[in-house]
Design an enzyme around this catalytic site. Structure first.
Site, PDB file in Angstrom:
ATOM      1  CB  VAL A  93      10.941  -2.536  -2.005  1.00 20.88           C
ATOM      2  CG1 VAL A  93      12.439  -2.698  -1.780  1.00 20.88           C
ATOM      3  CG2 VAL A  93      10.294  -1.908  -0.771  1.00 20.88           C
TER       4      VAL A  93
ATOM      5  CG  PHE B 263      16.394   0.442   2.789  1.00 21.86           C
ATOM      6  CD1 PHE B 263      16.561   0.762   4.126  1.00 21.86           C
ATOM      7  CD2 PHE B 263      15.177   0.746   2.181  1.00 21.86           C
ATOM      8  CE1 PHE B 263      15.539   1.362   4.848  1.00 21.86           C
ATOM      9  CE2 PHE B 263      14.152   1.347   2.882  1.00 21.86           C
ATOM     10  CZ  PHE B 263      14.339   1.656   4.228  1.00 21.86           C
TER      11      PHE B 263
ATOM     12  CB  SER C  52      -0.900  -0.014   1.226  1.00 25.79           C
ATOM     13  OG  SER C  52      -0.125  -0.256   2.373  1.00 25.79           O
TER      14      SER C  52
ATOM     15  CG  ASP D   8       3.993  -4.112  10.394  1.00 25.58           C
ATOM     16  OD1 ASP D   8       3.265  -5.054  10.799  1.00 25.58           O
ATOM     17  OD2 ASP D   8       4.045  -3.768   9.202  1.00 25.58           O
TER      18      ASP D   8
HETATM   19  P1  ATP Z   1       3.251  -2.252   3.455  1.00 26.95           P
HETATM   20  O1  ATP Z   1       3.312  -1.862   4.909  1.00 26.95           O
HETATM   21  O2  ATP Z   1       2.354  -1.421   2.648  1.00 26.95           O
HETATM   22  O3  ATP Z   1       3.017  -3.747   3.267  1.00 26.95           O
HETATM   23  P2  ATP Z   1       5.923  -2.020   3.683  1.00 26.95           P
HETATM   24  O4  ATP Z   1       5.955  -0.751   4.438  1.00 26.95           O
HETATM   25  O5  ATP Z   1       5.719  -3.265   4.457  1.00 26.95           O
HETATM   26  O6  ATP Z   1       4.681  -1.979   2.815  1.00 26.95           O
HETATM   27  P3  ATP Z   1       8.641  -2.872   3.431  1.00 26.95           P
HETATM   28  O7  ATP Z   1       8.300  -3.910   4.425  1.00 26.95           O
HETATM   29  O8  ATP Z   1       9.682  -1.891   3.822  1.00 26.95           O
HETATM   30  O9  ATP Z   1       7.335  -2.090   2.910  1.00 26.95           O
HETATM   31  O10 ATP Z   1       9.105  -3.598   2.090  1.00 26.95           O
HETATM   32  C1  ATP Z   1       8.226  -4.509   1.433  1.00 26.95           C
HETATM   33  C2  ATP Z   1       8.979  -5.762   1.028  1.00 26.95           C
HETATM   34  O11 ATP Z   1      10.076  -5.417   0.146  1.00 26.95           O
HETATM   35  C3  ATP Z   1       9.623  -6.521   2.211  1.00 26.95           C
HETATM   36  O12 ATP Z   1       8.744  -7.418   2.838  1.00 26.95           O
HETATM   37  C4  ATP Z   1      10.788  -7.221   1.521  1.00 26.95           C
HETATM   38  O13 ATP Z   1      10.370  -8.445   0.950  1.00 26.95           O
HETATM   39  C5  ATP Z   1      11.198  -6.236   0.415  1.00 26.95           C
HETATM   40  N1  ATP Z   1      12.317  -5.398   0.912  1.00 26.95           N
HETATM   41  C6  ATP Z   1      12.233  -4.319   1.709  1.00 26.95           C
HETATM   42  N2  ATP Z   1      13.443  -3.816   2.009  1.00 26.95           N
HETATM   43  C7  ATP Z   1      14.342  -4.591   1.384  1.00 26.95           C
HETATM   44  C8  ATP Z   1      15.792  -4.605   1.312  1.00 26.95           C
HETATM   45  N3  ATP Z   1      16.530  -3.694   1.939  1.00 26.95           N
HETATM   46  N4  ATP Z   1      16.365  -5.569   0.568  1.00 26.95           N
HETATM   47  C9  ATP Z   1      15.617  -6.493  -0.084  1.00 26.95           C
HETATM   48  N5  ATP Z   1      14.271  -6.548  -0.040  1.00 26.95           N
HETATM   49  C10 ATP Z   1      13.627  -5.615   0.673  1.00 26.95           C
HETATM   50 MG    MG Z   2       6.591  -4.533   5.423  1.00 23.97          MG
HETATM   51 MG    MG Z   3       4.978  -1.406   6.480  1.00 25.96          MG
END
Ligand code: ATP
Ligand code: MG
Ligand code: MG
Length: 353
Positions: A35, A100, A31, A147
């Site tokens: 990434v 990142f 949402s 979370d």
């Molecule tokens: P939402 O809350 O809407 O579901 P999100 O805030 O959870 O989105 P993140 O958890 O930061 O977003 O990233 C989503 C996904 O992208 C992670 O679950 C992971 O699989 C992948 N991801 C995030 N950061 C990295 C990273 N540094 N390296 C590799 N994959 C990543």
């Molecule tokens: Mg997440």
């Molecule tokens: Mg999140």
């Protein structure tokens, strides 16, 4: 780079973001935005680029994520507390972008790849120790992750079983809480569900749910909605103690006027009876230390839950510390110690508060 109606930055493979990052592949989408794996043409490194949706709410939340990640990297300059390293952040065409270090697969996808079989306790203990190290740092800084769940715990790209915690997009300072309804449902603490002031212990509740799930392959408390979520917790923990219910502003959602839990039949026709599910059965394990560790994470009363520091001293965890010492090459004096595998530290006494 035209924005679609959902305010996502449209990313096509081999496009460039900010004239520097070449997008290679989508790693995750939610949402918040997306990434992507990207090549940083200034350094030649491959990074993960989180591109936030161009909407006020998401932008604001991501700005908090940047603030917290920035504070954490200043407090942890060697980056050895298993928090994902934020390399940089910038705004591109009104999208906040966070750069990142690139990590590997998340623990939910790893479980899925393992056909939801679950992992052995040795490996889960290693994961737990790494997560606790992160939670210790967060506690020192007064930050709640908010979370913690398998999707937000990632293997390091080359690290075999080494992990890092990601997604500080819901995090907050304990003294600057904004939202009352947080955490992903399966990992949501009773105080958040019931509407009781919450704090750092909500992450320990989630940790208990996470280690349980890593072992069985399935969520410990898989509620289909918030009412069933509390029913799931009651099924294992029994009904909440009176002093908890007395503080619960949302009590009426879950209990009738006589104080009886509102019963509910889920989509599979199942009704959950408080206290009817033994933790041993729920965790599919008879390892006493593991059961006790989870039990002390999922206590109703946040004050009785282990802190990360106490959890590090728990026999299920410290056992591993003992074993690890034995494995060190040349460590012959301890290798044959009769105390091998025996907990060195007794479990922390439950708080009487
Ligand atoms: P939402 O809350 O809407 O579901 P999100 O805030 O959870 O989105 P993140 O958890 O930061 O977003 O990233 C989503 C996904 O992208 C992670 O679950 C992971 O699989 C992948 N991801 C995030 N950061 C990295 C990273 N540094 N390296 C590799 N994959 C990543
Ligand atoms: Mg997440
Ligand atoms: Mg999140």
């Amino acid at each position: 780079f035209d924005d679609d109606s959902g305010a996502y930055l449209k990313v096509v493979t081999n496009d460039h973001v900010a004239y520097r990052y070449e997008t290679l592949e989508t790693l995750g989408r939610g949402s918040f935005g997306q990434v992507v794996r990207a090549r940083d043409h200034k350094t030649g490194n491959i990074v993960a680029l989180k591109i936030i949706r161009n909407r006020k709410r998401f932008h604001h939340q991501a700005a908090v994520e940047v603030k917290i990640l920035d504070a954490l990297r200043r407090k942890d300059p060697a980056n050895d507390n298993n928090v994902v390293h934020m390399i940089d952040f910038f705004t591109f065409r009104n999208h906040l972008c966070i750069v990142f270090e690139l990590l590997g697969i998340n623990l939910y996808d790893l479980t899925k790849r393992n056909n939801f079989q679950g992992f052995n306790l040795q490996l889960i203990r290693k994961f737990a120790i790494s997560i606790l190290k992160c939670l210790k740092l967060l506690r020192r800084e007064g930050i709640i992750h908010c979370d913690l769940k398998p999707e937000n715990i990632l293997l390091r790209s080359k690290g075999h079983s080494a992990i890092k915690v990601v997604d500080f997009g819901s995090s907050c300072y304990e003294n600057q809480k904004v939202y009352t309804y947080i955490q992903s449902r399966f990992y949501r603490s009773p105080e958040v569900i019931l509407g009781i002031p919450y704090g750092l212990p909500i992450d320990m509740f989630s940790l208990g749910c996470v280690v349980a799930e890593l072992h069985t392959g399935y969520p410990l408390f898989p509620g289909e909605n918030e009412v069933e979520q509390l029913n799931c917790i009651m099924e294992v923990n029994g009904v909440p103690p009176k002093h908890i219910l007395d503080q619960a502003t949302r009590r009426r959602v879950f209990f009738d006027s006589k104080g009886n839990p509102r019963s509910l039949t889920n989509s599979k026709g199942k009704r959950r009876v408080p206290g009817s599910r033994q933790l041993e059965a729920a965790l599919k394990s008879d390892d006493k230390n593991f059961l006790d560790f989870v039990a002390r994470c999922i206590e109703w009363d946040a004050e009785r839950r282990m802190t990360p520091e106490e959890a590090m001293q728990h026999p299920w965890i410290s056992e591993r510390a003992v074993e690890a010492r034995f494995r060190q090459p040349g460590d012959v004096t301890t290798r044959f110690s009769p105390t091998a595998g025996v907990p060195v530290v007794p479990p922390p006494a439950p708080s009487t508060k």
